[in-house]
Design a protein around this motif. Structure first.
Motif, PDB file in Angstrom:
ATOM      1  N   GLU A 128      97.092 -25.144  14.884  1.00  0.00           N
ATOM      2  CA  GLU A 128      97.806 -24.066  14.444  1.00  0.00           C
ATOM      3  C   GLU A 128      97.591 -22.604  15.332  1.00  0.00           C
ATOM      4  OE1 GLU A 128      96.904 -23.998   9.949  1.00  0.00           O
ATOM      5  OE2 GLU A 128      98.295 -25.747   9.740  1.00  0.00           O
ATOM      6  N   ALA A 129      96.444 -22.711  15.615  1.00  0.00           N
ATOM      7  CA  ALA A 129      95.986 -21.399  16.312  1.00  0.00           C
ATOM      8  C   ALA A 129      97.151 -21.243  17.490  1.00  0.00           C
ATOM      9  CB  ALA A 129      94.445 -21.463  16.765  1.00  0.00           C
ATOM     10  N   LEU A 130      97.405 -22.358  17.834  1.00  0.00           N
ATOM     11  CA  LEU A 130      98.556 -22.304  19.350  1.00  0.00           C
ATOM     12  C   LEU A 130     100.037 -22.273  18.731  1.00  0.00           C
ATOM     13  CD1 LEU A 130      96.868 -24.859  21.544  1.00  0.00           C
ATOM     14  CD2 LEU A 130      96.420 -22.351  21.517  1.00  0.00           C
ATOM     15  N   GLY A 131     100.310 -22.138  17.523  1.00  0.00           N
ATOM     16  CA  GLY A 131     101.623 -22.329  16.906  1.00  0.00           C
ATOM     17  C   GLY A 131     102.089 -23.731  16.643  1.00  0.00           C
ATOM     18  N   GLY A 132     101.223 -24.655  16.687  1.00  0.00           N
ATOM     19  CA  GLY A 132     101.566 -26.169  16.575  1.00  0.00           C
ATOM     20  C   GLY A 132     101.078 -26.578  15.007  1.00  0.00           C
ATOM     21  N   GLY A 133     100.885 -27.874  14.714  1.00  0.00           N
ATOM     22  CA  GLY A 133     100.585 -28.304  13.562  1.00  0.00           C
ATOM     23  C   GLY A 133     100.036 -29.890  13.800  1.00  0.00           C
ATOM     24  N   LEU A 134      99.566 -30.223  12.770  1.00  0.00           N
ATOM     25  CA  LEU A 134      98.523 -31.416  12.633  1.00  0.00           C
ATOM     26  C   LEU A 134      99.119 -32.288  11.412  1.00  0.00           C
ATOM     27  CD1 LEU A 134      95.404 -32.477  14.227  1.00  0.00           C
ATOM     28  CD2 LEU A 134      95.529 -32.683  11.673  1.00  0.00           C
ATOM     29  N   ASP A 135      99.243 -33.532  11.678  1.00  0.00           N
ATOM     30  CA  ASP A 135      99.375 -34.343  10.209  1.00  0.00           C
ATOM     31  C   ASP A 135      98.378 -35.528  10.495  1.00  0.00           C
ATOM     32  OD1 ASP A 135     101.949 -33.475   9.362  1.00  0.00           O
ATOM     33  OD2 ASP A 135     102.910 -34.130  11.011  1.00  0.00           O
ATOM     34  N   ALA A 136      97.564 -35.718   9.496  1.00  0.00           N
ATOM     35  CA  ALA A 136      96.401 -36.902   9.414  1.00  0.00           C
ATOM     36  C   ALA A 136      96.583 -37.496   8.155  1.00  0.00           C
ATOM     37  CB  ALA A 136      95.182 -36.213   9.570  1.00  0.00           C
ATOM     38  N   PRO A 144      90.716 -47.760   5.368  1.00  0.00           N
ATOM     39  CA  PRO A 144      90.046 -46.628   4.740  1.00  0.00           C
ATOM     40  C   PRO A 144      89.287 -46.864   3.474  1.00  0.00           C
ATOM     41  CG  PRO A 144      91.997 -45.930   5.525  1.00  0.00           C
ATOM     42  CD  PRO A 144      92.015 -47.513   5.517  1.00  0.00           C
ATOM     43  N   GLY A 145      88.108 -46.249   3.481  1.00  0.00           N
ATOM     44  CA  GLY A 145      87.191 -46.836   2.236  1.00  0.00           C
ATOM     45  C   GLY A 145      86.669 -45.605   1.636  1.00  0.00           C
ATOM     46  N   SER A 146      85.653 -45.643   0.915  1.00  0.00           N
ATOM     47  CA  SER A 146      85.266 -44.264   0.121  1.00  0.00           C
ATOM     48  C   SER A 146      84.917 -43.408   1.152  1.00  0.00           C
ATOM     49  CB  SER A 146      84.223 -44.537  -0.851  1.00  0.00           C
ATOM     50  OG  SER A 146      83.229 -45.400  -0.146  1.00  0.00           O
ATOM     51  N   GLY A 147      84.528 -43.653   2.511  1.00  0.00           N
ATOM     52  CA  GLY A 147      83.780 -42.778   3.348  1.00  0.00           C
ATOM     53  C   GLY A 147      84.850 -42.229   4.317  1.00  0.00           C
ATOM     54  N   ALA A 148      86.193 -42.584   4.156  1.00  0.00           N
ATOM     55  CA  ALA A 148      87.354 -42.331   4.855  1.00  0.00           C
ATOM     56  C   ALA A 148      87.537 -40.766   4.717  1.00  0.00           C
ATOM     57  CB  ALA A 148      88.458 -43.043   4.546  1.00  0.00           C
ATOM     58  N   PRO A 149      87.951 -40.397   6.104  1.00  0.00           N
ATOM     59  CA  PRO A 149      88.163 -38.893   5.956  1.00  0.00           C
ATOM     60  C   PRO A 149      89.316 -38.272   5.078  1.00  0.00           C
ATOM     61  CG  PRO A 149      88.889 -39.674   7.995  1.00  0.00           C
ATOM     62  CD  PRO A 149      88.151 -40.816   7.287  1.00  0.00           C
ATOM     63  N   SER A 150      89.312 -37.430   4.445  1.00  0.00           N
ATOM     64  CA  SER A 150      90.377 -36.809   3.379  1.00  0.00           C
ATOM     65  C   SER A 150      91.305 -35.788   4.334  1.00  0.00           C
ATOM     66  CB  SER A 150      89.935 -36.560   2.258  1.00  0.00           C
ATOM     67  OG  SER A 150      89.139 -35.091   2.394  1.00  0.00           O
ATOM     68  N   ALA A 151      92.348 -35.398   3.854  1.00  0.00           N
ATOM     69  CA  ALA A 151      92.915 -34.266   4.578  1.00  0.00           C
ATOM     70  C   ALA A 151      92.312 -33.062   4.462  1.00  0.00           C
ATOM     71  CB  ALA A 151      94.403 -34.200   4.042  1.00  0.00           C
ATOM     72  N   SER A 207      86.315 -31.369   6.797  1.00  0.00           N
ATOM     73  CA  SER A 207      85.816 -30.338   7.833  1.00  0.00           C
ATOM     74  C   SER A 207      86.437 -30.864   9.299  1.00  0.00           C
ATOM     75  CB  SER A 207      84.501 -29.746   7.852  1.00  0.00           C
ATOM     76  OG  SER A 207      83.784 -31.082   8.177  1.00  0.00           O
ATOM     77  N   GLY A 208      86.390 -32.017   9.543  1.00  0.00           N
ATOM     78  CA  GLY A 208      86.876 -32.438  10.921  1.00  0.00           C
ATOM     79  C   GLY A 208      88.401 -32.442  11.094  1.00  0.00           C
ATOM     80  N   ILE A 209      89.062 -32.644   9.983  1.00  0.00           N
ATOM     81  CA  ILE A 209      90.605 -32.640   9.969  1.00  0.00           C
ATOM     82  C   ILE A 209      91.053 -31.158   9.931  1.00  0.00           C
ATOM     83  CG2 ILE A 209      92.776 -33.301   8.726  1.00  0.00           C
ATOM     84  CD1 ILE A 209      91.423 -35.899   8.222  1.00  0.00           C
ATOM     85  N   ARG A 210      90.334 -30.383   9.143  1.00  0.00           N
ATOM     86  CA  ARG A 210      90.526 -28.974   8.869  1.00  0.00           C
ATOM     87  C   ARG A 210      90.366 -28.253  10.483  1.00  0.00           C
ATOM     88  NH1 ARG A 210      87.982 -27.720   4.302  1.00  0.00           N
ATOM     89  NH2 ARG A 210      86.124 -27.663   5.393  1.00  0.00           N
ATOM     90  N   GLY A 211      89.338 -28.635  11.165  1.00  0.00           N
ATOM     91  CA  GLY A 211      89.033 -28.267  12.223  1.00  0.00           C
ATOM     92  C   GLY A 211      90.254 -28.572  13.408  1.00  0.00           C
ATOM     93  N   MET A 212      90.651 -29.611  13.397  1.00  0.00           N
ATOM     94  CA  MET A 212      91.744 -30.114  14.122  1.00  0.00           C
ATOM     95  C   MET A 212      93.031 -29.448  13.811  1.00  0.00           C
ATOM     96  SD  MET A 212      91.163 -34.369  14.795  1.00  0.00           S
ATOM     97  CE  MET A 212      90.969 -34.654  13.056  1.00  0.00           C
ATOM     98  N   ARG A 213      93.162 -29.088  12.575  1.00  0.00           N
ATOM     99  CA  ARG A 213      94.517 -28.587  12.009  1.00  0.00           C
ATOM    100  C   ARG A 213      94.276 -26.970  12.695  1.00  0.00           C
ATOM    101  NH1 ARG A 213      94.894 -30.412   7.352  1.00  0.00           N
ATOM    102  NH2 ARG A 213      96.522 -31.902   8.047  1.00  0.00           N
ATOM    103  N   ASP A 214      93.287 -26.471  12.616  1.00  0.00           N
ATOM    104  CA  ASP A 214      93.123 -24.865  12.906  1.00  0.00           C
ATOM    105  C   ASP A 214      93.374 -25.027  14.222  1.00  0.00           C
ATOM    106  OD1 ASP A 214      92.321 -24.213  10.234  1.00  0.00           O
ATOM    107  OD2 ASP A 214      90.049 -24.322  10.807  1.00  0.00           O
ATOM    108  N   ARG A 215      92.867 -25.698  15.151  1.00  0.00           N
ATOM    109  CA  ARG A 215      92.990 -25.786  16.726  1.00  0.00           C
ATOM    110  C   ARG A 215      94.650 -25.794  17.006  1.00  0.00           C
ATOM    111  NH1 ARG A 215      88.713 -26.300  20.229  1.00  0.00           N
ATOM    112  NH2 ARG A 215      86.973 -26.973  19.363  1.00  0.00           N
TER     113      ARG A 215
END
Length: 101
Positions: A77-85, A57-64, A67-75
């Protein structure tokens, strides 16, 4: 793949697909990885998908908070699950989603 593969409910199937798709997109855009591993574990009450890369990971690495990670987490959590990144234990970056069935 771990466990006995089986058809998933449509919502879980689509969420798993989109989470893996976004995680692999992040690998190609941000990590500088030479490889990525996608794992699917079928459990009795859930399915777990994970994407692990060997990038640095460098300066361009995704952070928690990206928006991409947030969207994955939202998907998830919408089903009652969770996401770690975040950074993997041996370097690289790991995305892991648990989707209840």
């Amino acid at each position: 793949m771990e466990g006995e593969p089986r058809p998933l409910p449509a919502e879980a199937d689509l969420a798993a697909y989109r989470i893996v798709q976004e995680a692999l997109t992040n690998v190609t855009r941000h990590s500088g990885a030479t490889s990525a591993v996608v794992r699917v574990r079928y459990g009795a009450e859930d399915v777990v998908v994970s994407v692990e890369d060997d990038g640095t990971p460098g300066s361009g690495a995704p952070s928690a908070g990206g928006s991409g990670i947030r969207g994955m987490r939202d998907r998830a959590e919408a089903l009652g699950g969770g996401l770690d990144a975040g950074p993997g234990p041996d370097g690289g970056f790991t995305v892991r989603a648990r989707l209840p069935l």
